[in-house]
Design a protein around this motif. Structure first.
Motif, short mmCIF file in Angstrom:
data_model
loop_
_atom_site.label_atom_id
_atom_site.label_comp_id
_atom_site.label_asym_id
_atom_site.label_seq_id
_atom_site.Cartn_x
_atom_site.Cartn_y
_atom_site.Cartn_z
N SER A 48 22.04 -10.54 14.32
CA SER A 48 22.35 -11.66 13.44
C SER A 48 21.53 -12.92 13.73
O SER A 48 21.17 -13.65 12.82
CB SER A 48 23.84 -11.99 13.50
N GLU A 49 21.23 -13.18 14.97
CA GLU A 49 20.56 -14.43 15.32
C GLU A 49 19.04 -14.31 15.44
O GLU A 49 18.35 -15.32 15.47
CB GLU A 49 21.13 -14.98 16.64
N ASP A 96 17.92 -10.85 11.62
CA ASP A 96 18.29 -11.32 10.28
C ASP A 96 17.57 -12.62 9.93
O ASP A 96 17.12 -12.80 8.80
CB ASP A 96 19.80 -11.53 10.16
N LYS A 97 17.46 -13.51 10.89
CA LYS A 97 16.81 -14.80 10.62
C LYS A 97 15.31 -14.64 10.39
O LYS A 97 14.73 -15.29 9.52
CB LYS A 97 17.11 -15.80 11.72
N ILE A 98 14.67 -13.76 11.15
CA ILE A 98 13.25 -13.51 10.94
C ILE A 98 13.05 -12.85 9.58
O ILE A 98 12.16 -13.23 8.82
CB ILE A 98 12.65 -12.65 12.07
N GLN A 99 13.89 -11.88 9.25
CA GLN A 99 13.79 -11.22 7.95
C GLN A 99 13.95 -12.23 6.82
O GLN A 99 13.20 -12.21 5.85
CB GLN A 99 14.86 -10.15 7.81
N SER A 100 14.91 -13.10 6.95
CA SER A 100 15.16 -14.11 5.92
C SER A 100 13.96 -15.04 5.77
O SER A 100 13.54 -15.36 4.65
CB SER A 100 16.41 -14.90 6.28
N LEU A 101 13.39 -15.46 6.88
CA LEU A 101 12.23 -16.34 6.86
C LEU A 101 11.03 -15.67 6.19
O LEU A 101 10.38 -16.26 5.32
CB LEU A 101 11.87 -16.77 8.28
N GLU A 140 11.74 -15.24 2.43
CA GLU A 140 11.63 -16.52 1.71
C GLU A 140 10.16 -16.93 1.55
O GLU A 140 9.74 -17.34 0.46
CB GLU A 140 12.38 -17.61 2.48
#
Length: 101
Positions: A67-68, A71-76, A79
């Motif tokens: 999650s930290e 997921d955050k790298i994927q989201s970045l 985007e």
């Protein structure tokens, strides 16, 4: 005289393709991180006080990484890829408008 800018649309398109490839690769990695690091409760031994604590710590760390970090790298990356695609499309549209006028 107005300044002119030149945009390499092929390079921008390549950025979008590569980012999509990164996302695809990350999906496979995320699956491996989740299932490939499964730790059965008995693998840490049994019948000692820290057994449950160690197993819980392992599970908590897996959740944290998922999650930290992942997921955050994927989201970045997602985007940035969407914004790059939108930018390329805007330049494509502007180029077409210039050809018509």
């Amino acid at each position: 005289m107005a300044k002119e800018y030149r945009v390499d649309l092929d390079a921008l398109d390549e950025v979008v393709r590569k980012l999509n490839g990164v996302l695809k690769d990350m999906n496979g990695t995320k699956g491996k991180a989740g299932s490939g690091t499964f730790l059965p409760p008995s693998s840490l031994g049994k019948k000692y006080e820290e057994h449950v604590m160690l197993h819980k710590a392992h599970g908590d760390m897996k959740k944290f990484i998922d999650s930290e970090i992942v997921d955050k790298i994927q989201s970045l990356v997602d985007e940035f890829g969407k914004k790059s695609k939108k930018t390329k499309e805007a330049y494509d549209d502007a180029e077409q408008d210039n050809k018509l006028h």
